[in-house]
Design a protein around this motif. Structure first.
Motif, PDB file in Angstrom:
ATOM      1  N   ALA A  76       0.841  -1.193   0.000  1.00  0.00           N
ATOM      2  CA  ALA A  76       0.000   0.000   0.000  1.00  0.00           C
ATOM      3  C   ALA A  76       0.876   1.242   0.000  1.00  0.00           C
ATOM      4  O   ALA A  76       1.570   1.527   0.983  1.00  0.00           O
ATOM      5  CB  ALA A  76      -0.913   0.001   1.224  1.00  0.00           C
ATOM      6  N   ASP A  77       0.861   1.986  -1.102  1.00  0.00           N
ATOM      7  CA  ASP A  77       1.599   3.239  -1.214  1.00  0.00           C
ATOM      8  C   ASP A  77       0.676   4.373  -0.782  1.00  0.00           C
ATOM      9  O   ASP A  77      -0.230   4.755  -1.508  1.00  0.00           O
ATOM     10  CB  ASP A  77       2.055   3.437  -2.659  1.00  0.00           C
ATOM     11  CG  ASP A  77       2.823   4.741  -2.861  1.00  0.00           C
ATOM     12  OD1 ASP A  77       3.118   5.420  -1.847  1.00  0.00           O
ATOM     13  OD2 ASP A  77       3.114   5.088  -4.014  1.00  0.00           O
ATOM     14  N   ILE A 139      -6.488   5.454   2.988  1.00  0.00           N
ATOM     15  CA  ILE A 139      -5.325   5.479   2.107  1.00  0.00           C
ATOM     16  C   ILE A 139      -4.518   4.183   2.143  1.00  0.00           C
ATOM     17  O   ILE A 139      -3.585   4.023   1.363  1.00  0.00           O
ATOM     18  CB  ILE A 139      -4.401   6.676   2.418  1.00  0.00           C
ATOM     19  CG1 ILE A 139      -3.768   6.554   3.806  1.00  0.00           C
ATOM     20  CG2 ILE A 139      -5.168   7.970   2.273  1.00  0.00           C
ATOM     21  CD1 ILE A 139      -2.785   7.671   4.132  1.00  0.00           C
ATOM     22  N   LYS A 140      -4.888   3.261   3.019  1.00  0.00           N
ATOM     23  CA  LYS A 140      -4.134   2.012   3.102  1.00  0.00           C
ATOM     24  C   LYS A 140      -5.031   0.788   3.000  1.00  0.00           C
ATOM     25  O   LYS A 140      -4.866  -0.048   2.112  1.00  0.00           O
ATOM     26  CB  LYS A 140      -3.336   1.969   4.409  1.00  0.00           C
ATOM     27  CG  LYS A 140      -2.404   0.787   4.533  1.00  0.00           C
ATOM     28  CD  LYS A 140      -1.606   0.847   5.822  1.00  0.00           C
ATOM     29  CE  LYS A 140      -0.564   1.952   5.787  1.00  0.00           C
ATOM     30  NZ  LYS A 140       0.318   1.892   6.993  1.00  0.00           N
ATOM     31  N   VAL A 141      -6.013   0.670   3.890  1.00  0.00           N
ATOM     32  CA  VAL A 141      -6.826  -0.548   3.940  1.00  0.00           C
ATOM     33  C   VAL A 141      -7.758  -0.661   2.739  1.00  0.00           C
ATOM     34  O   VAL A 141      -7.825  -1.700   2.082  1.00  0.00           O
ATOM     35  CB  VAL A 141      -7.628  -0.604   5.254  1.00  0.00           C
ATOM     36  CG1 VAL A 141      -8.523  -1.827   5.271  1.00  0.00           C
ATOM     37  CG2 VAL A 141      -6.680  -0.619   6.444  1.00  0.00           C
ATOM     38  N   ALA A 165     -12.324  -4.881   3.582  1.00  0.00           N
ATOM     39  CA  ALA A 165     -11.804  -3.763   4.368  1.00  0.00           C
ATOM     40  C   ALA A 165     -12.181  -3.875   5.833  1.00  0.00           C
ATOM     41  O   ALA A 165     -11.534  -3.276   6.696  1.00  0.00           O
ATOM     42  CB  ALA A 165     -12.317  -2.440   3.796  1.00  0.00           C
ATOM     43  N   GLU A 166     -13.228  -4.623   6.141  1.00  0.00           N
ATOM     44  CA  GLU A 166     -13.652  -4.790   7.521  1.00  0.00           C
ATOM     45  C   GLU A 166     -12.750  -5.766   8.276  1.00  0.00           C
ATOM     46  O   GLU A 166     -12.822  -5.887   9.491  1.00  0.00           O
ATOM     47  CB  GLU A 166     -15.091  -5.307   7.577  1.00  0.00           C
ATOM     48  CG  GLU A 166     -16.119  -4.283   7.125  1.00  0.00           C
ATOM     49  CD  GLU A 166     -16.154  -3.060   8.022  1.00  0.00           C
ATOM     50  OE1 GLU A 166     -15.748  -3.171   9.199  1.00  0.00           O
ATOM     51  OE2 GLU A 166     -16.551  -1.994   7.545  1.00  0.00           O
ATOM     52  N   ILE A 168      -9.272  -7.454   9.816  1.00  0.00           N
ATOM     53  CA  ILE A 168      -8.195  -6.886  10.628  1.00  0.00           C
ATOM     54  C   ILE A 168      -7.031  -6.515   9.736  1.00  0.00           C
ATOM     55  O   ILE A 168      -6.529  -7.341   8.992  1.00  0.00           O
ATOM     56  CB  ILE A 168      -7.741  -7.882  11.697  1.00  0.00           C
ATOM     57  CG1 ILE A 168      -8.900  -8.167  12.649  1.00  0.00           C
ATOM     58  CG2 ILE A 168      -6.528  -7.386  12.456  1.00  0.00           C
ATOM     59  CD1 ILE A 168      -8.628  -9.267  13.615  1.00  0.00           C
ATOM     60  N   GLY A 169      -6.546  -5.285   9.851  1.00  0.00           N
ATOM     61  CA  GLY A 169      -5.374  -4.838   9.111  1.00  0.00           C
ATOM     62  C   GLY A 169      -5.606  -4.910   7.623  1.00  0.00           C
ATOM     63  O   GLY A 169      -6.542  -4.335   7.098  1.00  0.00           O
ATOM     64  N   HIS A 170      -4.731  -5.632   6.913  1.00  0.00           N
ATOM     65  CA  HIS A 170      -4.819  -5.744   5.472  1.00  0.00           C
ATOM     66  C   HIS A 170      -4.974  -7.214   5.123  1.00  0.00           C
ATOM     67  O   HIS A 170      -4.371  -8.076   5.714  1.00  0.00           O
ATOM     68  CB  HIS A 170      -3.567  -5.187   4.813  1.00  0.00           C
ATOM     69  CG  HIS A 170      -3.117  -3.919   5.429  1.00  0.00           C
ATOM     70  ND1 HIS A 170      -3.867  -2.777   5.406  1.00  0.00           N
ATOM     71  CD2 HIS A 170      -1.997  -3.614   6.139  1.00  0.00           C
ATOM     72  CE1 HIS A 170      -3.223  -1.821   6.050  1.00  0.00           C
ATOM     73  NE2 HIS A 170      -2.096  -2.302   6.511  1.00  0.00           N
ATOM     74  N   ASN A 171      -5.749  -7.497   4.106  1.00  0.00           N
ATOM     75  CA  ASN A 171      -6.009  -8.870   3.736  1.00  0.00           C
ATOM     76  C   ASN A 171      -6.087  -9.000   2.230  1.00  0.00           C
ATOM     77  O   ASN A 171      -6.319  -8.038   1.540  1.00  0.00           O
ATOM     78  CB  ASN A 171      -7.321  -9.345   4.358  1.00  0.00           C
ATOM     79  CG  ASN A 171      -7.102 -10.574   5.210  1.00  0.00           C
ATOM     80  OD1 ASN A 171      -6.479 -11.518   4.767  1.00  0.00           O
ATOM     81  ND2 ASN A 171      -7.598 -10.562   6.429  1.00  0.00           N
ATOM     82  N   GLY A 172      -5.929 -10.213   1.718  1.00  0.00           N
ATOM     83  CA  GLY A 172      -6.094 -10.346   0.284  1.00  0.00           C
ATOM     84  C   GLY A 172      -5.624 -11.658  -0.263  1.00  0.00           C
ATOM     85  O   GLY A 172      -5.371 -12.601   0.457  1.00  0.00           O
TER      86      GLY A 172
END
Length: 439
Positions: A76-77, A139-141, A165-166, A168-172
């Motif tokens: 994530a930039d 701007i990140k999640v 987005a819900e 925890i933190g970042h996922n994918g």
């Protein structure tokens, strides 16, 4: 990686030593990794996620951990990273290109939702810890969630992105072949999302971890393994998260980034700069967790202060003026205020009548020029000293801000005709009662 014979990192017998911490990490990855064909890494460029990413690749490349069918790295930039962290992230991505089996995705917020464009173009005040902490998600999640959702089913799906987005933190996860919606979860591809979540990094996060511990068959002490958003359409039972560095102390992270990861036998990663940007010791972490330039949510700029004390980074000192700019943007005189009671869609009166709102147009334009001046000052010094430049406002973002200001853009439910926050008004209370001004 060979076990470390000496307890180099522990101050006492009750502290988890490095070799034990590494054994637990490897055990968690060996336990849960084989359950998923596809792995993904949520990488912010910060210390914990960078340690997680580089250690994971070392374990795979050294044969200690089986390679998954696919591995996707999501970066994530935010456009607001500390300069050393941004440079280190760029170098890490260059080094990731050595591994053709790894796919890297760089995600950025849409133009109108980028940090400075959102503040100066739309007029939304800088985030704060009390009522308006919008930055991390926006701007990140959210950008990472949108990329993951698109990859997951090979299509853009706002509902899926919102569900992601819900988490925890970042996922994918990587592009996967999906089956019919009623197909059994166990017969469809699943993704193991590996994060840098670590206890001790955030008191609020620690409490959440303690409450949930592990789920979906995870054992305590073996990472933080969970089935995420199991009921979300399109991803039912398909996204699992694992935090393999959950138990690491910050001293373990520093030593991995500074000593081990840069060594050729561990990958020759350019990670020492990441540790240096944060301060590199346990005391500093308490106030230097943010990787952003002059984070409005932090009480001081401990990380930036440490960076500019180094002669080669001292030219970045003008960036410290951003903190005073953010403070001024929250002042009542620079913002609009609702003049009376605000009636909601359900007919009820809002609980916070006469709330402060967006930043006025003249102030937005003046601050735009001020920030551009700071950036120009830093970059002039960068050219003179042959140092890296900063790019917190590029030409596209500047043009968009000017266009939004010229168009008189305001957040929803604001017209621009409201008085500024420093104008005396009759006091309106949540029950609708009014106390006139004393004259």
């Amino acid at each position: 990686m060979a076990a470390v014979a000496l307890d180099l990192f522990a101050a006492g017998a009750d502290r988890l030593v490095y070799s034990e911490a590494l054994d637990l990490t490897l055990a968690s990855l060996r336990s849960y990794g084989p359950l998923h064909r596809h792995w993904a890494v949520a990488w912010s460029g910060g210390k914990d996620s960078t340690a997680t990413l580089t250690l994971l690749i070392h374990l795979i490349e050294s044969g200690q951990l089986p390679r998954p069918e696919t591995l996707t790295v999501y970066y994530a930039d935010t456009r607001m990273e500390l300069v050393p962290l941004a440079i280190a992230a760029a170098e890490t991505m260059r080094q990731l290109a050595r591994f053709p089996w790894i796919r890297v995705r760089v995600v950025t917020a849409p133009l109108d939702k980028r940090f400075l464009v959102y503040i100066l173009g739309r007029g939304v005040p800088p985030p704060n810890n009390n009522t308006l902490r919008w930055c991390t998600r926006q701007i990140k999640v959210d950008p990472m969630a949108a990329a993951i959702a698109a990859d997951l089913d090979g299509r853009d799906d706002p509902d899926l992105a919102e569900a992601m987005a819900e988490m925890i933190g970042h996922n994918g996860g990587p592009v996967l072949a999906d089956g019919p919606e009623d197909q059994a979860a166990e017969t469809r591809d699943t993704v193991l999302m590996i994060t840098g979540v670590r206890q001790g990094e955030s008191a609020i996060r620690d409490r959440r971890i303690e409450m949930s511990c592990g789920r979906d068959g995870a054992e305590c002490g073996q990472g933080w393994y969970q089935l995420a958003v199991p009921e979300a359409k399109g991803v039912r039972g398909r996204i699992f998260t694992l935090a393999p560095l959950l138990h690491w102390r910050v001293c373990h992270v520093w030593d991995w980034l500074r000593i081990y990861a840069p060594a050729e036998q561990y990958g020759g990663w350019s990670t020492a700069m990441v540790a240096d940007a944060y301060g590199g010791d346990e005391a500093e972490e308490l106030a230097a967790r943010t990787g952003c330039l002059c984070c409005p949510l932090a009480s001081n700029d401990r990380a930036l202060d440490k960076i500019i004390r180094h002669p080669s980074w001292s030219y970045l000192a003008p960036l410290k003026r951003l903190r005073e700019i953010y403070r001024r943007l929250r002042l009542p005189a620079n913002r609009l205020r609702k003049p009376g009671a605000e009636v909601l869609k359900n007919g009820k009166t809002a609980k916070n009548p006469q709330r402060l709102g967006p930043i006025t147009l003249p102030v937005r334009l003046a601050v735009l020029e001020e920030i551009l001046s700071i950036q120009a000052e830093v970059n002039a010094a960068a050219v003179a000293g042959s140092w890296p430049s900063v790019d917190i406002l590029n030409a596209e973002e500047e043009a968009r801000i000017r266009a939004l200001i010229a168009a008189g853009t305001w957040p929803d439910k604001w017209s621009g005709d409201e008085p500024t926050g420093d104008v005396p008004l009759d006091a309106v209370y949540p029950d609708g009662s009014v106390q006139p001004l004393l004259t």
